[in-house]
Design a protein around this motif. Structure first.
Motif, PDB file in Angstrom:
ATOM      1  N   PRO A  81     -15.661  34.299 -20.640  1.00 17.25           N
ATOM      2  CA  PRO A  81     -15.520  35.735 -20.361  1.00 17.25           C
ATOM      3  C   PRO A  81     -16.398  36.556 -21.304  1.00 17.25           C
ATOM      4  O   PRO A  81     -16.495  36.272 -22.494  1.00 17.25           O
ATOM      5  N   LEU A  82     -17.048  37.578 -20.762  1.00 19.16           N
ATOM      6  CA  LEU A  82     -17.934  38.446 -21.537  1.00 19.16           C
ATOM      7  C   LEU A  82     -17.785  39.859 -20.996  1.00 19.16           C
ATOM      8  O   LEU A  82     -17.640  40.047 -19.786  1.00 19.16           O
ATOM      9  N   SER A  83     -17.796  40.853 -21.876  1.00 15.44           N
ATOM     10  CA  SER A  83     -17.680  42.230 -21.409  1.00 15.44           C
ATOM     11  C   SER A  83     -18.413  43.157 -22.363  1.00 15.44           C
ATOM     12  O   SER A  83     -18.695  42.814 -23.504  1.00 15.44           O
ATOM     13  N   CYS A  84     -18.715  44.341 -21.865  1.00 15.04           N
ATOM     14  CA  CYS A  84     -19.299  45.396 -22.686  1.00 15.04           C
ATOM     15  C   CYS A  84     -18.158  46.291 -23.174  1.00 15.04           C
ATOM     16  O   CYS A  84     -17.131  46.432 -22.504  1.00 15.04           O
ATOM     17  N   SER A  85     -18.337  46.897 -24.328  1.00 12.15           N
ATOM     18  CA  SER A  85     -17.310  47.819 -24.826  1.00 12.15           C
ATOM     19  C   SER A  85     -17.332  49.097 -23.986  1.00 12.15           C
ATOM     20  O   SER A  85     -18.313  49.404 -23.295  1.00 12.15           O
ATOM     21  N   ALA A  86     -16.228  49.843 -24.071  1.00  4.37           N
ATOM     22  CA  ALA A  86     -16.147  51.113 -23.334  1.00  4.37           C
ATOM     23  C   ALA A  86     -17.261  52.065 -23.762  1.00  4.37           C
ATOM     24  O   ALA A  86     -17.844  52.775 -22.932  1.00  4.37           O
ATOM     25  N   SER A  87     -17.567  52.081 -25.059  1.00  8.10           N
ATOM     26  CA  SER A  87     -18.615  52.992 -25.539  1.00  8.10           C
ATOM     27  C   SER A  87     -19.990  52.579 -25.012  1.00  8.10           C
ATOM     28  O   SER A  87     -20.834  53.442 -24.708  1.00  8.10           O
ATOM     29  N   GLN A  88     -20.240  51.265 -24.866  1.00 10.35           N
ATOM     30  CA  GLN A  88     -21.516  50.809 -24.297  1.00 10.35           C
ATOM     31  C   GLN A  88     -21.653  51.249 -22.842  1.00 10.35           C
ATOM     32  O   GLN A  88     -22.709  51.725 -22.411  1.00 10.35           O
ATOM     33  N   LEU A  89     -20.573  51.083 -22.073  1.00 10.53           N
ATOM     34  CA  LEU A  89     -20.613  51.504 -20.666  1.00 10.53           C
ATOM     35  C   LEU A  89     -20.816  53.017 -20.549  1.00 10.53           C
ATOM     36  O   LEU A  89     -21.564  53.495 -19.689  1.00 10.53           O
ATOM     37  N   ALA A  90     -20.149  53.762 -21.425  1.00 14.08           N
ATOM     38  CA  ALA A  90     -20.286  55.216 -21.385  1.00 14.08           C
ATOM     39  C   ALA A  90     -21.724  55.638 -21.696  1.00 14.08           C
ATOM     40  O   ALA A  90     -22.281  56.553 -21.067  1.00 14.08           O
ATOM     41  N   LYS A  91     -22.344  54.958 -22.672  1.00 11.55           N
ATOM     42  CA  LYS A  91     -23.725  55.293 -23.047  1.00 11.55           C
ATOM     43  C   LYS A  91     -24.680  55.021 -21.888  1.00 11.55           C
ATOM     44  O   LYS A  91     -25.586  55.812 -21.598  1.00 11.55           O
ATOM     45  N   ILE A  92     -24.476  53.899 -21.189  1.00 11.35           N
ATOM     46  CA  ILE A  92     -25.320  53.580 -20.029  1.00 11.35           C
ATOM     47  C   ILE A  92     -25.127  54.630 -18.935  1.00 11.35           C
ATOM     48  O   ILE A  92     -26.079  55.101 -18.304  1.00 11.35           O
ATOM     49  N   ALA A  93     -23.856  55.019 -18.694  1.00  9.55           N
ATOM     50  CA  ALA A  93     -23.564  56.012 -17.646  1.00  9.55           C
ATOM     51  C   ALA A  93     -24.217  57.356 -17.957  1.00  9.55           C
ATOM     52  O   ALA A  93     -24.635  58.084 -17.046  1.00  9.55           O
ATOM     53  N   GLU A  94     -24.322  57.685 -19.240  1.00  5.64           N
ATOM     54  CA  GLU A  94     -24.898  58.973 -19.613  1.00  5.64           C
ATOM     55  C   GLU A  94     -26.425  58.928 -19.683  1.00  5.64           C
ATOM     56  O   GLU A  94     -27.111  59.846 -19.240  1.00  5.64           O
ATOM     57  N   LEU A  95     -26.989  57.810 -20.235  1.00  5.57           N
ATOM     58  CA  LEU A  95     -28.445  57.712 -20.406  1.00  5.57           C
ATOM     59  C   LEU A  95     -29.155  57.244 -19.137  1.00  5.57           C
ATOM     60  O   LEU A  95     -30.347  57.511 -18.951  1.00  5.57           O
ATOM     61  N   ARG A  96     -28.453  56.488 -18.279  1.00  3.12           N
ATOM     62  CA  ARG A  96     -28.999  55.979 -17.016  1.00  3.12           C
ATOM     63  C   ARG A  96     -30.354  55.288 -17.201  1.00  3.12           C
ATOM     64  O   ARG A  96     -31.364  55.723 -16.621  1.00  3.12           O
ATOM     65  N   PRO A  97     -30.407  54.218 -17.999  1.00  2.36           N
ATOM     66  CA  PRO A  97     -31.682  53.512 -18.199  1.00  2.36           C
ATOM     67  C   PRO A  97     -32.187  52.923 -16.889  1.00  2.36           C
ATOM     68  O   PRO A  97     -31.395  52.591 -15.998  1.00  2.36           O
ATOM     69  N   SER A  98     -33.524  52.779 -16.779  1.00  2.46           N
ATOM     70  CA  SER A  98     -34.096  52.315 -15.507  1.00  2.46           C
ATOM     71  C   SER A  98     -34.779  50.958 -15.626  1.00  2.46           C
ATOM     72  O   SER A  98     -35.383  50.497 -14.662  1.00  2.46           O
ATOM     73  N   ASP A  99     -34.689  50.309 -16.790  1.00  2.00           N
ATOM     74  CA  ASP A  99     -35.351  49.007 -16.933  1.00  2.00           C
ATOM     75  C   ASP A  99     -34.507  48.081 -17.812  1.00  2.00           C
ATOM     76  O   ASP A  99     -33.648  48.532 -18.584  1.00  2.00           O
ATOM     77  N   VAL A 100     -34.797  46.792 -17.683  1.00  2.00           N
ATOM     78  CA  VAL A 100     -34.025  45.764 -18.393  1.00  2.00           C
ATOM     79  C   VAL A 100     -34.208  45.883 -19.901  1.00  2.00           C
ATOM     80  O   VAL A 100     -33.258  45.670 -20.673  1.00  2.00           O
ATOM     81  N   ASP A 101     -35.407  46.227 -20.372  1.00  2.00           N
ATOM     82  CA  ASP A 101     -35.665  46.315 -21.818  1.00  2.00           C
ATOM     83  C   ASP A 101     -34.758  47.355 -22.480  1.00  2.00           C
ATOM     84  O   ASP A 101     -34.194  47.112 -23.558  1.00  2.00           O
ATOM     85  N   THR A 102     -34.601  48.501 -21.823  1.00  2.00           N
ATOM     86  CA  THR A 102     -33.730  49.534 -22.390  1.00  2.00           C
ATOM     87  C   THR A 102     -32.278  49.065 -22.386  1.00  2.00           C
ATOM     88  O   THR A 102     -31.530  49.280 -23.359  1.00  2.00           O
ATOM     89  N   LEU A 103     -31.870  48.419 -21.289  1.00  2.00           N
ATOM     90  CA  LEU A 103     -30.509  47.877 -21.234  1.00  2.00           C
ATOM     91  C   LEU A 103     -30.272  46.874 -22.356  1.00  2.00           C
ATOM     92  O   LEU A 103     -29.206  46.851 -22.980  1.00  2.00           O
ATOM     93  N   GLU A 104     -31.275  46.039 -22.615  1.00  2.00           N
ATOM     94  CA  GLU A 104     -31.137  45.025 -23.653  1.00  2.00           C
ATOM     95  C   GLU A 104     -30.959  45.671 -25.024  1.00  2.00           C
ATOM     96  O   GLU A 104     -30.191  45.185 -25.861  1.00  2.00           O
ATOM     97  N   ARG A 105     -31.655  46.788 -25.255  1.00  2.00           N
ATOM     98  CA  ARG A 105     -31.491  47.486 -26.539  1.00  2.00           C
ATOM     99  C   ARG A 105     -30.076  48.060 -26.668  1.00  2.00           C
ATOM    100  O   ARG A 105     -29.505  48.103 -27.757  1.00  2.00           O
ATOM    101  N   LEU A 106     -29.507  48.507 -25.556  1.00  2.00           N
ATOM    102  CA  LEU A 106     -28.171  49.104 -25.584  1.00  2.00           C
ATOM    103  C   LEU A 106     -27.059  48.056 -25.646  1.00  2.00           C
ATOM    104  O   LEU A 106     -26.014  48.284 -26.264  1.00  2.00           O
TER     105      LEU A 106
END
Length: 680
Positions: free
Chosen positions: A635-660
């Protein structure tokens, strides 16, 4: 949909058979004689319980332990199946109820202990009861050379002939020799339709450790799994009691179990283990063959098992519900000496002793393996595993190896120059140049090998000798106080014709850390799973049944991950049949609804914003991949704060997602998250 498939869904709550089950169910239902060898946790019981409901009359199930029979009967009755058991543990009222159901033809499954077959009255009763099928659980108990031999299993073949009905035999482990005995004794030598199903248990994490303060190692392993049911297997009765006491002092609920206890005391332990969620049982191998508890989360061996088959069977008691479970096996040179001497001092004929040494060698090879343990284990059972499993200690952390040819030759030379008359302790003193009284008394300080091994420490030499014995290059002589003698397999190494690779032990006492337990669900789903378990515990205590009879862990995990919103969606959860849906569906739906109302604080901050709806879709995408694309990964999951940051920043590429998220989470969730983000 045929009758078997309909019953699978309506009674047992499963949409599909597990791999290999369907063919076996079809053969048993059709009245074929069947021998099925399936891994523990592979769903053997369903392969005779389901045909029993399709076939007319009653199915007799011969099973070795009362606790196992009672557990299965309780589980079947919860699912709405007419089942009963005739055991010495029955009350008079229970026995009367079973006979009444037999006489009126309503009983579908009758469980019997093999000892009951010794009674002529039992055979007459079965002849009049309309028996249409005999099912034999733990069929390897018929093997006279097996460690689980039960003499009364030899009566089952006679019962089959007397009743003239088909027989289906099931076991989790049977080599070719044991299979032959089963065919001879249960089927009069006529080959039944045989099914050999895969031995892989992908939900089990496999680990071995050389002994280094074994009690502390067991306590550390248990501490990281506090609150989870587990079994610790020990080689002696005294050790079960001392480790159980140490676990209690460390804050665990723990009981000991061994063959020297009074029957009532053993039954008390069995009943507590069946009904309590968090109990640890510290036991000899007397405990376990009949344990039907599906949610045992870990099994540890404080001492090396007697063979690779015994190891496989004992670790197989963990994770029978298919959810993640862990194993740890400790081993050392004393274990190897003990197991060798037990074989050599036994009453078995020479060919049997040679075969037993081979089984022990296979286990030692697994303990000292250099590559993925699952590959090594499955290869012994004749299976190939494609790549590394990613679910064993060697995949987690590959071992450090070195060319041990010279060290092994020095050890062999020291043994030969001292007449193969001493154990490893004295040989190590010679190799490291330790001039003890024993060395001087025998003049061994003048040997050419004295001091030639100073490049290794005593603990390193102990690891070398352990691996030498593990590879069967030297064996202890039980008639000469464990003196080591060289086997034929060592001669090519001594002559320089073969090389040998050894492992470096990676024990670091100063940095010893408690292992981290694998989680059953993602961080987001953990609170709901705890609430579901609390509800299950309350229902089980009210009904005085084991918790897993209500629902096993695997069902609760699926509820926590899928969060059904109504009874229709609840009916699609694995393990929830019609009867259980009617009885418990609304209770567990209310838990899901209550937890859903308790919105995560991070999500609450996004309320009313477009990023809030996006957060929810990201959370749903994550839930589908929490265990990987195939549902078998950790099992693997992202923290609530990580999901919130993605929802707000809306990255468009894998590299940015990997940094987050980091590399591991981006690899698991990146593509799915980008798809959600692109949808807006």
């Amino acid at each position: 949909m045929g009758p078997a498939s309909a019953l699978l869904r309506d009674v047992f709550g499963f949409d599909d058979f597990r791999p290999g089950q369907g063919e076996i169910v079809d053969a048993v239902t059709a009245g074929e004689n069947v021998l099925a060898i399936m891994p523990t946790g592979g769903g053997k019981s369903l392969c005779f319980q389901l045909p029993a409901l399709v076939r007319p009359g009653v199915t007799v199930v011969v099973s070795p332990l009362i606790a196992l029979m009672r557990d299965q009967v309780r589980g079947l009755r919860e699912a709405g199946v007419a089942a009963g058991a005739l055991t010495s543990g029955n009350t008079p009222e229970e026995t009367d109820a079973v006979f009444d159901a037999l006489h009126d033809g309503s009983l579908k499954l009758l469980y019997l202990a093999p000892e009951r077959l010794a009674s002529g009255g039992t055979q007459r009763m079965l002849a009049q009861a309309g028996v249409s099928l005999i099912a034999v659980d733990e069929a390897h108990c018929v093997s006279q050379w097996g460690h689980d031999f039960r003499p009364d299993y030899l009566r089952i073949g006679e019962l089959r002939r007397t009743l003239g009905v088909p027989l289906a035999a099931f076991t989790a482990t049977a080599d070719a020799e044991t299979q032959g005995e089963i065919v001879t004794r249960l089927f009069d030598g006529a080959q039944p339709q045989t099914f050999l199903r895969g031995f892989d248990r992908p939900n089990l994490h496999l680990a071995f450790q050389p002994k280094d303060s074994p009690r502390k190692q067991i306590l550390a392993f248990a501490a990281a799994r506090k609150g989870q049911s587990g079994i610790v297997y020990c080689g002696t009765r005294a050790k079960t009691e001392s480790i159980a006491q140490a676990l209690r002092e460390d804050g665990h609920a723990a009981l000991s179990y061994h063959g020297g206890m009074e029957p009532d005391a053993r039954r008390h332990v069995e009943e507590r283990f069946a009904t309590e969620d968090e109990l640890i049982v510290v036991a000899t191998v007397a405990f376990g063959m009949g344990v039907d508890k599906p949610d045992i989360r870990w099994v540890a061996h404080a001492d090396l098992p007697k063979s690779i088959e015994a190891y496989y069977q004992e670790i197989g008691r963990a994770g029978r519900d298919g959810a993640p479970a862990e194993t740890l096996t400790l081993f050392g040179p004393d274990d190897i000496r003990l197991r060798r001497s037990q074989i050599d001092e036994g009453n078995a004929p020479p060919e049997r002793r040679a075969a037993d040494h081979g089984r022990l060698n296979a286990l030692l090879g697994l303990a000292e393996a250099f590559e993925c343990r699952r590959k090594t284990l499955l290869r012994y059972f004749g299976e190939e595993h494609g790549g590394n499993c990613g679910a064993c200690d060697l995949c987690d952390s590959p071992p450090d190896t070195f060319d041990g040819t010279e060290a092994v030759r020095k050890a062999l030379s020291a043994a030969l120059r001292t007449g193969e008359s001493f154990g490893s302790g004295h040989l190590i003193d010679i190799l490291i140049g330790n001039e003890t009284d024993k060395v001087r008394q025998r003049g061994h300080e003048s040997l050419p090998t004295f001091g030639v091994g100073k490049d290794l420490s005593r603990s390193q030499w102990q690891a070398v000798f352990r691996q030498i014995m593990g590879r069967d290059l030297m064996r202890p002589d039980p008639e000469r106080h464990g003196a080591l003698w060289m086997t034929e397999g060592a001669r090519p190494i001594l002559r320089g014709e073969e090389s040998v690779t050894l492992r470096r032990d990676t024990i670091d006492r100063a940095k010893a850390s408690r292992p981290v337990a694998r989680t059953l669900v993602s961080e987001e789903d953990a609170p709901l799973l705890s609430a579901l378990k609390a509800k299950r515990r309350a229902l089980a205590e009210a009904q005085r049944v084991p918790a897993y009879v209500i629902f096993p862990d695997r069902t609760l995990i699926e509820i926590a991950e899928r969060r059904p919103r109504n009874l229709d969606e609840m009916a699609g959860i694995s393990g929830i049949g019609a009867k259980k849906l009617e009885r418990y569906g609304s209770e567990f739906l209310s838990v899901v609804a209550s937890e859903a109302e308790a919105m995560h604080p991070t999500r609450r901050k996004l309320a009313g914003k477009s990023s809030g709806a996006l957060y929810d879709r990201l959370l749903a995408a994550q839930a589908k991949l929490a265990r990987g694309a195939h549902g078998t990964d950790k099992p693997l999951s992202c923290s609530a704060s990580q999901l919130a940051k993605i929802a707000e920043l809306r990255p468009s590429d894998v590299d940015t997602l990997e940094r987050l998220l980091g590399e591991r989470r981006a690899e698991r969730f990146g593509a799915a998250f980008l798809e959600v983000l692109q949808e807006g």
